[in-house]
Design an enzyme around this catalytic site. Sequence first.
Site, short mmCIF file in Angstrom:
data_model
loop_
_atom_site.label_atom_id
_atom_site.label_comp_id
_atom_site.label_asym_id
_atom_site.label_seq_id
_atom_site.Cartn_x
_atom_site.Cartn_y
_atom_site.Cartn_z
N TYR A 179 0.82 -1.23 0.00
CA TYR A 179 0.00 0.00 0.00
C TYR A 179 0.85 1.27 0.00
O TYR A 179 0.32 2.34 0.32
CB TYR A 179 -0.90 0.06 1.25
CG TYR A 179 -1.52 -1.23 1.69
CD1 TYR A 179 -2.49 -1.86 0.91
CD2 TYR A 179 -1.16 -1.82 2.90
CE1 TYR A 179 -3.07 -3.05 1.34
CE2 TYR A 179 -1.74 -3.00 3.33
CZ TYR A 179 -2.69 -3.61 2.54
OH TYR A 179 -3.25 -4.78 2.96
N CYS A 228 14.62 -10.41 -2.78
CA CYS A 228 15.07 -10.14 -4.14
C CYS A 228 13.99 -9.53 -5.01
O CYS A 228 13.56 -10.13 -6.01
CB CYS A 228 15.61 -11.42 -4.75
SG CYS A 228 16.99 -12.02 -3.79
N TYR A 271 -1.76 -5.44 11.31
CA TYR A 271 -1.50 -5.86 9.94
C TYR A 271 0.01 -5.98 9.68
O TYR A 271 0.51 -5.64 8.61
CB TYR A 271 -2.17 -4.90 8.94
CG TYR A 271 -3.65 -4.74 9.22
CD1 TYR A 271 -4.52 -5.82 9.04
CD2 TYR A 271 -4.18 -3.55 9.73
CE1 TYR A 271 -5.88 -5.70 9.32
CE2 TYR A 271 -5.53 -3.43 10.02
CZ TYR A 271 -6.37 -4.51 9.82
OH TYR A 271 -7.70 -4.39 10.11
N1 LLP Z 1 -14.52 -5.17 10.19
C1 LLP Z 1 -14.41 -5.62 8.93
C2 LLP Z 1 -15.57 -6.27 8.30
C3 LLP Z 1 -13.20 -5.47 8.23
O1 LLP Z 1 -13.09 -5.90 6.99
C4 LLP Z 1 -12.09 -4.84 8.87
C5 LLP Z 1 -10.82 -4.68 8.18
C6 LLP Z 1 -12.26 -4.40 10.19
C7 LLP Z 1 -13.49 -4.57 10.82
C8 LLP Z 1 -11.17 -3.72 10.96
O2 LLP Z 1 -10.81 -2.51 10.38
P1 LLP Z 1 -9.79 -1.53 11.11
O3 LLP Z 1 -10.45 -1.02 12.38
O4 LLP Z 1 -8.57 -2.29 11.43
O5 LLP Z 1 -9.55 -0.46 10.13
N2 LLP Z 1 -4.23 -4.97 5.61
C9 LLP Z 1 -4.70 -3.60 5.52
C10 LLP Z 1 -5.99 -3.39 6.28
C11 LLP Z 1 -7.10 -4.30 5.83
C12 LLP Z 1 -8.38 -4.11 6.60
C13 LLP Z 1 -9.36 -5.15 6.26
N3 LLP Z 1 -10.60 -5.10 6.99
C14 LLP Z 1 -3.61 -2.68 6.02
O6 LLP Z 1 -2.54 -3.14 6.39
O7 LLP Z 1 -3.77 -1.45 6.01
#
Ligand code: LLP
Length: 421
Positions: A319, A344, A373
């Site tokens: 990202y 690599c 994450y």
């Molecule tokens: N609820 C649902 C249905 C979700 O899909 C997500 C995150 C959350 C809650 C929690 O969201 P948060 O409060 O953490 O924003 N890998 C990415 C983030 C992907 C988030 C996916 N869904 C990153 O590293 O930024």
Amino acid sequence: MDHFHEQGGILHAENVPLTAIAEEVGTPVYVYSAATFRRHARVFREALAAAGPRVHIAYAIKANPNIAVLRLLADEGYGADVVSAGEMARALAAGIPAAHIVFSGVGKTRDELGRALDAGIGQFNLELEEEGVVLAALAAERGIVAPAVLRVNPDVDAGTHAKISTGRKENKFGVPIDQAPGMFDRLAGLEGLDLRGVAIHIGSQLADLAPLEAAYARVGELVGELRGAGHAITHVDLGGGLGVPYRPDDVLPSPADYGAMVARATAGWDVTLMFEPGRVIAGNAGVLLTSVIWVKPGVTHPYVIVDAAMNDLARPALYDAFHDFVAVKPSGARMTANIAGPVCESGDTFAMGRTIDAVASGDLAVFRTAGAYGATMASTYNSRALVPEVLVDGDRFAVVADRVSAETLIAAERVPEWLKR
Ligand code: LLP
């Protein structure tokens, strides 16, 4: 606020110098602060007190599913939001009561739905009408009733990175909000299903509350419409998404700002409000501790080659995410450099042309805001070991996930008979 601070010239996690962890566990290693997790959990809960007495917080365990972390949050009264049978197993293993678990996810298999029913999961967040039909049948077969809500897609632009935006109509998530009333009419009568409300989640790392407030307003209208049609709406799941500061000068809405907005947006709804925070709880509760392998001359700036890589912390490669980089024993001198890992691929780059604490070969440094994450998205690409995790609590620390070596991974692979010599 977190508990990673310099004391006597050395960066500490709470009362533990990161040098001690590097010495005992090696690097790269994720280091979490229990006090920070607890603080974030309490601040978020207190912020929502403004929104009324019926609040259920289900921590989105995808952000950091380590079972020690889950145990800590369970002790704070948090439930879990899970999106797979694997996450469900983790939440249960950590002692989170099944009734406090919400099962989200756009592709729950029939097998996963059945297992979740058998476990007594507290709520299913349906992503399409057919899932409701299947869930109802599976529950009816078992002679039980599945508590469920319908996830709606409000078609709101969350203003975040495209890969973590979920609330636009072209995204794969939820059902179009205008089709929800028809689906309620068809699903509400099914034996085996207690369709009791709606859910929403428009994206992650939201830096502005306005899109959330707009989405919540649409949900409010829908709740009124559904009630008008005779449906009993008792639960609304407002999802997660609140962003955290990654850069030292980032200013984001605080949990208190969010709580005040929620109170305003949901006034008069008279439902149990549910939340699924991930990053805001875990993000600043962890760092990725790494060692500098080389400082390699480059065309414009030197490359600081660290022993952590894109397989350990994928966010910059995926990202273009910014993670602050600071030396564990800063000398006060600064340098402008590129920071990269050993994998690599040119994509294995954490920063280009960034001014950072001056570091030399052998020095320790951290990538900050890596508690969410981070480890959970790690892989073993380039046959690198799976990165270990350490939890600090006051002046103690423990390894809460082992470094999984290439040898262990090789032991799980097999050469078939016909290829053996
Ligand atoms: N609820 C649902 C249905 C979700 O899909 C997500 C995150 C959350 C809650 C929690 O969201 P948060 O409060 O953490 O924003 N890998 C990415 C983030 C992907 C988030 C996916 N869904 C990153 O590293 O930024």
